[in-house]
Design a protein around this motif. Structure first.
Motif, PDB file in Angstrom:
ATOM      1  N   HIS A 159      -1.007   9.200  -3.176  1.00 34.41           N
ATOM      2  CA  HIS A 159      -0.660  10.988  -3.010  1.00 34.41           C
ATOM      3  C   HIS A 159       0.964  11.266  -2.927  1.00 34.41           C
ATOM      4  CE1 HIS A 159       1.583   8.999   0.325  1.00 34.41           C
ATOM      5  NE2 HIS A 159       0.511   8.554   1.150  1.00 34.41           N
ATOM      6  N   ARG A 160       1.612  10.383  -3.387  1.00 34.65           N
ATOM      7  CA  ARG A 160       3.057  10.142  -4.111  1.00 34.65           C
ATOM      8  C   ARG A 160       3.574  10.645  -3.168  1.00 34.65           C
ATOM      9  NH1 ARG A 160       0.015  12.412 -10.135  1.00 34.65           N
ATOM     10  NH2 ARG A 160      -1.001  10.040 -10.197  1.00 34.65           N
ATOM     11  N   LEU A 161       3.302  10.893  -1.456  1.00 31.79           N
ATOM     12  CA  LEU A 161       4.216  11.734  -0.976  1.00 31.79           C
ATOM     13  C   LEU A 161       5.459  10.901   0.138  1.00 31.79           C
ATOM     14  CD1 LEU A 161       2.524  14.189   0.419  1.00 31.79           C
ATOM     15  CD2 LEU A 161       3.880  14.683  -0.757  1.00 31.79           C
ATOM     16  N   PRO A 162       6.373  10.770  -0.015  1.00 32.48           N
ATOM     17  CA  PRO A 162       6.973   9.453   1.053  1.00 32.48           C
ATOM     18  C   PRO A 162       6.059   9.118   2.673  1.00 32.48           C
ATOM     19  CG  PRO A 162       8.086  11.043   0.694  1.00 32.48           C
ATOM     20  CD  PRO A 162       7.625  11.550  -0.426  1.00 32.48           C
ATOM     21  N   LEU A 163       5.385   8.689   2.159  1.00 32.70           N
ATOM     22  CA  LEU A 163       4.962   8.645   3.646  1.00 32.70           C
ATOM     23  C   LEU A 163       4.320   7.111   3.734  1.00 32.70           C
ATOM     24  CD1 LEU A 163       2.794  10.071   6.001  1.00 32.70           C
ATOM     25  CD2 LEU A 163       0.999  10.437   4.278  1.00 32.70           C
ATOM     26  N   LEU A 164       5.313   7.023   5.047  1.00 31.08           N
ATOM     27  CA  LEU A 164       4.523   4.853   5.274  1.00 31.08           C
ATOM     28  C   LEU A 164       3.022   5.214   5.214  1.00 31.08           C
ATOM     29  CD1 LEU A 164       7.627   4.439   7.417  1.00 31.08           C
ATOM     30  CD2 LEU A 164       7.219   3.994   5.043  1.00 31.08           C
ATOM     31  N   GLU A 165       2.909   3.519   5.359  1.00 36.71           N
ATOM     32  CA  GLU A 165       1.800   2.933   5.622  1.00 36.71           C
ATOM     33  C   GLU A 165       1.439   1.603   6.883  1.00 36.71           C
ATOM     34  OE1 GLU A 165      -1.726   3.498   4.193  1.00 36.71           O
ATOM     35  OE2 GLU A 165      -1.634   4.948   2.839  1.00 36.71           O
ATOM     36  N   VAL A 224       0.895  -0.821   0.009  1.00 39.55           N
ATOM     37  CA  VAL A 224       0.033   0.190   0.095  1.00 39.55           C
ATOM     38  C   VAL A 224       1.104   1.428  -0.177  1.00 39.55           C
ATOM     39  CG1 VAL A 224      -1.493   1.358   1.267  1.00 39.55           C
ATOM     40  CG2 VAL A 224      -2.123  -1.313   1.326  1.00 39.55           C
ATOM     41  N   THR A 225       2.261   1.592   0.923  1.00 36.51           N
ATOM     42  CA  THR A 225       2.948   2.385   1.116  1.00 36.51           C
ATOM     43  C   THR A 225       4.030   2.745  -0.596  1.00 36.51           C
ATOM     44  OG1 THR A 225       3.904   1.873   2.691  1.00 36.51           O
ATOM     45  CG2 THR A 225       5.182   3.188   1.837  1.00 36.51           C
ATOM     46  N   LEU A 226       3.673   1.899  -1.574  1.00 35.02           N
ATOM     47  CA  LEU A 226       4.254   1.752  -3.030  1.00 35.02           C
ATOM     48  C   LEU A 226       3.166   2.101  -3.674  1.00 35.02           C
ATOM     49  CD1 LEU A 226       6.062  -1.567  -3.388  1.00 35.02           C
ATOM     50  CD2 LEU A 226       7.437   1.220  -3.533  1.00 35.02           C
ATOM     51  N   PHE A 227       2.033   1.779  -3.592  1.00 32.29           N
ATOM     52  CA  PHE A 227       0.880   2.234  -4.447  1.00 32.29           C
ATOM     53  C   PHE A 227       0.721   3.374  -4.308  1.00 32.29           C
ATOM     54  CE2 PHE A 227      -3.700   3.162  -4.955  1.00 32.29           C
ATOM     55  CZ  PHE A 227      -4.015   2.783  -6.408  1.00 32.29           C
ATOM     56  N   GLN A 228       0.315   3.967  -3.112  1.00 26.19           N
ATOM     57  CA  GLN A 228       0.474   5.122  -2.575  1.00 26.19           C
ATOM     58  C   GLN A 228       1.617   6.333  -3.241  1.00 26.19           C
ATOM     59  OE1 GLN A 228      -2.395   6.749  -1.543  1.00 26.19           O
ATOM     60  NE2 GLN A 228      -2.646   5.889   0.119  1.00 26.19           N
ATOM     61  N   LEU A 229       2.824   6.088  -3.507  1.00 26.66           N
ATOM     62  CA  LEU A 229       3.831   6.963  -4.319  1.00 26.66           C
ATOM     63  C   LEU A 229       3.765   7.110  -5.001  1.00 26.66           C
ATOM     64  CD1 LEU A 229       6.626   7.960  -3.552  1.00 26.66           C
ATOM     65  CD2 LEU A 229       7.464   6.000  -3.469  1.00 26.66           C
ATOM     66  N   PHE A 230       3.094   5.922  -6.190  1.00 30.02           N
ATOM     67  CA  PHE A 230       3.105   5.630  -7.699  1.00 30.02           C
ATOM     68  C   PHE A 230       1.606   6.423  -7.781  1.00 30.02           C
ATOM     69  CE2 PHE A 230       6.514   2.828  -7.002  1.00 30.02           C
ATOM     70  CZ  PHE A 230       7.193   3.655  -8.186  1.00 30.02           C
ATOM     71  N   PHE A 231       0.792   6.209  -7.384  1.00 28.33           N
ATOM     72  CA  PHE A 231      -0.731   6.215  -7.806  1.00 28.33           C
ATOM     73  C   PHE A 231      -1.252   7.007  -6.844  1.00 28.33           C
ATOM     74  CE2 PHE A 231       0.647   1.910  -9.241  1.00 28.33           C
ATOM     75  CZ  PHE A 231       0.546   2.712 -11.015  1.00 28.33           C
TER      76      PHE A 231
END
Length: 439
Positions: free
Chosen positions: A70-76, A61-68
């Protein structure tokens, strides 16, 4: 500032920073499945599998957020509110019903995720945020921590292990709490942000020295590589009360998603738009669906990522990408799950005691931001008294209720929250807000 995000470190520095991100994500992931596994009486092998799936979901999910997203370095990582819901339901369930509760939580996660995905496609983010005023979030956070206090103390005092207070376990737990507390108050830079991880490592070693590490009773050989199993707790089962509770938990976490995105964006000095929040909510909904599918605890963006960025100075996305990928890949290796499954739940409780105490403080802070009018004090008092009062009732008190209604009424956290929402927005609704701190 965007140039700073795209300026990547090279060579050994790149891998050192990547490992720091990986370790930080592990610190915010491994404790939750250990504690939840103990609450539901899962075997060591089942806890190992849960840890493995949790690593896969958190990294994915962290990688999904990074690419698709919010695209921020924000851990899940595992959401405190999600695994608090797991612990609350485990506390009111009988031993024979705990397996069924896990299946119902799978359905709850799936339903919550679908609702969040649908909401992310609609232009109603602002209205949803308005429901969760500082009064509502303050009451919720206080009820949340109160509902967990019994589980924390039973674990840290050894009651869960032996049925009575175990002096040895209690002393070791106290040492871990004091270590995390000292690092949280006196530590600087990376030491402060890694307090829970250092507490887990130190406590793990102490419990091993005193022979308190649980043995792995799984006699089956462990494969070196394995794909995660879908619906490991069984096929999802519908329970109206748990589905309702889960959907409400997901809605409450919208404010967490928004706040986490905002604080990381401010730390990095980048601008975010309404579309950034919408994509972040979409990623959170997909994370909940994935958690229901893979039978684990729902994730949420961790606002503590901003503190990590500030203390370490790691602003580039590339180490973040590599670190999250390493966590994702580790989820395919059962030996990693087996290793973390030997972590005593008492250590996990003790290491997280200070962060959860801070969560209670956040709730108090929200309430202190309000004008102490008679109306506000009445809403707070009624909501807390009713919610806590329900928590003190024994499970047998709800035996005569229909099963779907029992899951709602027996949950003091949910009862207190629903009452607070009704008092705040319906019964004592105000045309003008009197809480200037909410702006």
């Amino acid at each position: 500032m965007k140039d700073t995000l795209e300026k990547h470190p090279q060579g050994p520095l790149l891998w050192l920073q990547s490992v720091q991100w990986m370790v930080f994500l592990l610190a915010n992931t491994i404790a939750a499945p250990i504690v939840v596994g103990a609450a539901f009486d899962l075997s060591t092998g089942d806890v190992s599998s849960l840890v493995q799936r949790m690593l896969l979901v958190s990294g994915g999910v962290t990688l999904f957020q990074l690419f698709f997203g919010h695209r921020l370095p924000l851990l899940e990582g595992a959401a405190g509110m999600w695994w608090a819901l797991f612990l609350t339901l485990a506390a009111v369930a009988t031993s024979g019903d705990k397996g069924a509760v896990l299946q119902q939580l799978e359905m709850g996660l799936l339903a919550s995720g679908v609702v969040l995905v649908i909401l992310s496609l609609l232009p109603i983010m602002a209205r949803l945020r308005e429901l969760f005023t500082p009064l509502v979030t303050g009451v919720y956070l206080i009820l949340l921590v109160v509902s967990l206090t019994g589980s924390f103390f039973k674990g840290m005092l050894g009651v869960t292990r032996t049925g009575e207070i175990d002096g040895e376990v209690a002393v070791l737990s106290l040492i871990v709490i004091l270590l995390v507390l000292i690092l949280s108050l006196k530590g600087r830079g990376l030491w402060r942000s890694m307090g829970p991880l250092i507490g887990i490592g130190s406590g793990w070693i102490l419990f091993a020295i005193f022979g308190l590490i649980p043995s792995n009773t799984n006699a089956e050989p462990t494969p070196w590589f394995a794909l995660p199993k879908a619906f490991d707790w069984g096929m999802p089962a519908w329970d109206t009360g748990i589905v309702l509770t889960s959907v409400l938990t997901g809605l409450i976490l919208i404010s967490n998603v928004v706040a986490s995105i905002l604080v990381v964006a401010r730390t990095l000095g980048v601008d975010v738009t309404a579309d950034t929040y919408r994509r972040g909510l979409l990623g959170n909904g997909i994370g909940a669906v994935l958690s229901g599918l893979l039978s684990c605890i729902g994730p949420v963006p961790l606002s503590v990522s901003a503190g990590f960025i500030s203390t370490t100075g790691i602003r580039s996305k590339r180490p973040f990408l590599i670190g999250a990928t390493l966590v994702l890949v580790s989820g395919f290796f059962p030996l990693v799950g087996n290793f973390f499954a030997t972590l005593p739940s008492e250590v996990a409780y003790a290491a997280l005691f200070v962060p959860f105490a801070q969560m209670m403080g956040f709730g108090v802070r929200d309430l202190m931001s309000l004008i102490p009018s008679q109306r506000n004090l009445l809403v707070i008092g009624l909501s807390l008294m009713v919610g806590v009062g329900v928590m003190f009732l024994p499970p047998s008190a709800f035996a005569s209720l229909a099963p779907w209604l029992r899951s709602v009424v027996a949950n003091g956290l949910l009862v207190g929250l629903i009452l607070c929402l009704l008092l705040e927005h319906v019964i004592f609704r105000e045309t003008e807000k009197n809480n200037p701190a909410s702006s």
